[in-house]
Scaffold this motif. Structure first.
Motif, PDB file in Angstrom:
ATOM      1  N   CYS A 161       0.856  -1.189   0.000  1.00 52.72           N
ATOM      2  CA  CYS A 161       0.000   0.000   0.000  1.00 52.72           C
ATOM      3  C   CYS A 161       0.886   1.230   0.000  1.00 52.72           C
ATOM      4  O   CYS A 161       1.774   1.366   0.849  1.00 52.72           O
ATOM      5  N   ARG A 162       0.615   2.148  -0.950  1.00 55.26           N
ATOM      6  CA  ARG A 162       1.428   3.349  -1.077  1.00 55.26           C
ATOM      7  C   ARG A 162       0.619   4.552  -0.618  1.00 55.26           C
ATOM      8  O   ARG A 162      -0.339   4.968  -1.276  1.00 55.26           O
ATOM      9  N   LEU A 163       1.001   5.087   0.532  1.00 55.12           N
ATOM     10  CA  LEU A 163       0.293   6.219   1.115  1.00 55.12           C
ATOM     11  C   LEU A 163       0.786   7.528   0.507  1.00 55.12           C
ATOM     12  O   LEU A 163       1.946   7.647   0.094  1.00 55.12           O
ATOM     13  N   ALA A 164      -0.099   8.526   0.491  1.00 54.00           N
ATOM     14  CA  ALA A 164       0.177   9.798  -0.191  1.00 54.00           C
ATOM     15  C   ALA A 164       0.788  10.832   0.741  1.00 54.00           C
ATOM     16  O   ALA A 164       0.600  12.033   0.547  1.00 54.00           O
ATOM     17  N   PHE A 165       1.545  10.379   1.726  1.00 56.49           N
ATOM     18  CA  PHE A 165       2.190  11.300   2.675  1.00 56.49           C
ATOM     19  C   PHE A 165       3.396  10.598   3.293  1.00 56.49           C
ATOM     20  O   PHE A 165       3.518   9.367   3.223  1.00 56.49           O
ATOM     21  N   PRO A 166       4.313  11.339   3.935  1.00 61.92           N
ATOM     22  CA  PRO A 166       5.472  10.712   4.579  1.00 61.92           C
ATOM     23  C   PRO A 166       5.041   9.852   5.771  1.00 61.92           C
ATOM     24  O   PRO A 166       4.172  10.252   6.554  1.00 61.92           O
ATOM     25  N   LEU A 167       5.641   8.695   5.915  1.00 63.07           N
ATOM     26  CA  LEU A 167       5.310   7.806   7.028  1.00 63.07           C
ATOM     27  C   LEU A 167       5.950   8.307   8.319  1.00 63.07           C
ATOM     28  O   LEU A 167       7.039   8.869   8.317  1.00 63.07           O
TER      29      LEU A 167
END
Length: 346
Positions: free
Chosen positions: A133-139
């Motif tokens: 899963c590729r989130l649209a913000f820094p982890l």
């Protein structure tokens, strides 16, 4: 305990109808490459899943309007947002601004008196290469099977939704990532926004490998773990679960919203394609009553139904609401793949 025979018989009829439509409604593929790249709209329709044991049809006893008053209003009306869907609708170099995106939800809400502008905002997309899963913000920290971006893609959009007084559910296409970890990461990131009302799971993309496009069924125990994690951050948050087949979703439980993204409806022997669509969504609403439901509409696969309408964002959604006979809260959500067409006619 007082037994409502009519309701029992109607439930049996609705379940039979839902099972029939579940096996034939096509899926809406919402996966995408890395934000904000474009993505194809949908996958080929999978083979129907095996149906459970047949439910006997009810007898001829009618159910009167006094038992189930018609519901013709929407609590929410708005749009689905993904980077790939918006680019497909508006073009690679013309991604809508935060203020434009907020205005789209306002236009949808204007079609349904008393409704609140709403968004299903996809902040995590699945990679079909490795099911991460590729989130649209820094982890905030390393998470197995999850990646992030150097910059936040949607923070300014949520600021605009806050200002507009709208409501947002933050959806992920989880792939093989842990749902509870995803929920904590997403909701912790955006909990300072007044517009954010909950978390969303596209079950079609939950552990999808080898499932012929259906994803893995989301059981009650896992769903409740996600709800607990979300409500630890804010007790008012809810969780939506999405699929076109009710058998892939947990039972109707407090704290959950049940989203139907069926598409590809066709005329039946004695019904139009619009009637088939409206009846399918009405059955879904009844099945999950008293829990809230939302309907994703406006797919290209159904343009033969809504393409000639003067105002499809209003007319298509209203036809569905008019077919509903349960009193649970309902939302009408127009998908981003054809949003430009819908907005031009409001």
């Amino acid at each position: 305990m007082k037994v409502n025979v009519a309701k029992i018989l109607t439930i049996l009829l609705v379940l039979t109808t839902v099972l029939m439509f579940s096996s034939c409604s096509s899926c809406s593929k919402e996966a995408a490459p890395e934000q904000p790249a474009a993505q194809t709209e949908q996958a080929p329709q999978p083979e129907p899943a095996p149906a459970p044991a047949e439910i006997p049809a009810p007898g001829p006893q009618p159910v009167g309007e006094e038992d189930y008053p018609a519901t013709d209003t929407a609590r929410w009306a708005g749009i689905r947002i993904s980077s790939y869907g918006m680019k497909r609708s508006f073009g690679e170099d013309n991604f809508p601004s935060p203020s434009n995106m907020a205005s789209f939800a306002d236009k949808m809400a204007s079609c349904y008196e008393g409704s609140t502008g709403a968004h299903i905002l996809i902040v995590g997309t699945v990679s079909e290469k490795d099911w991460t899963c590729r989130l649209a913000f820094p982890l905030s920290h390393d998470i197995d099977r999850v990646s992030g971006r150097d910059e936040d893609f949607y923070e300014e959009y949520l600021d605009a939704f806050d200002k507009a007084g709208q409501e947002v559910w933050l959806q992920v296409e989880p792939g093989d990532a842990d749902l509870v970890e995803l929920a904590r990461e997403v909701m912790s990131r955006y909990s300072h926004h007044s517009s954010v009302k909950g978390f969303g799971i596209d079950v079609e993309w939950y552990q999808p490998a080898g499932t012929d496009g259906y994803g893995t069924e989301l059981d009650n125990e896992t769903a409740l773990e996600v709800l607990d994690a979300v409500q630890e951050i804010d007790p008012s948050y809810t969780v939506f679960v999405k699929h076109w087949d009710n058998r892939w979703l947990p039972d109707d439980m407090d704290g959950f919203i049940y989203v139907n993204d069926s598409q590809g409806f066709h005329a039946g022997r004695n019904t139009t394609a619009l009637e088939e669509m409206a009846d399918d969504f009405a059955a879904w609403a009844f099945l999950f009553d008293p829990c809230p439901v939302m309907f994703q509409i406006g797919y290209n696969a159904d343009e033969d139904i809504w393409g000639d309408m003067d105002n499809p964002a209003k007319e298509l959604g209203q036809a569905i609401l008019d077919a509903c006979f349960s009193e649970n809260d309902k939302g009408i959500i127009w998908v981003d793949f054809t949003l430009d067409k819908a907005m031009r006619n409001i």
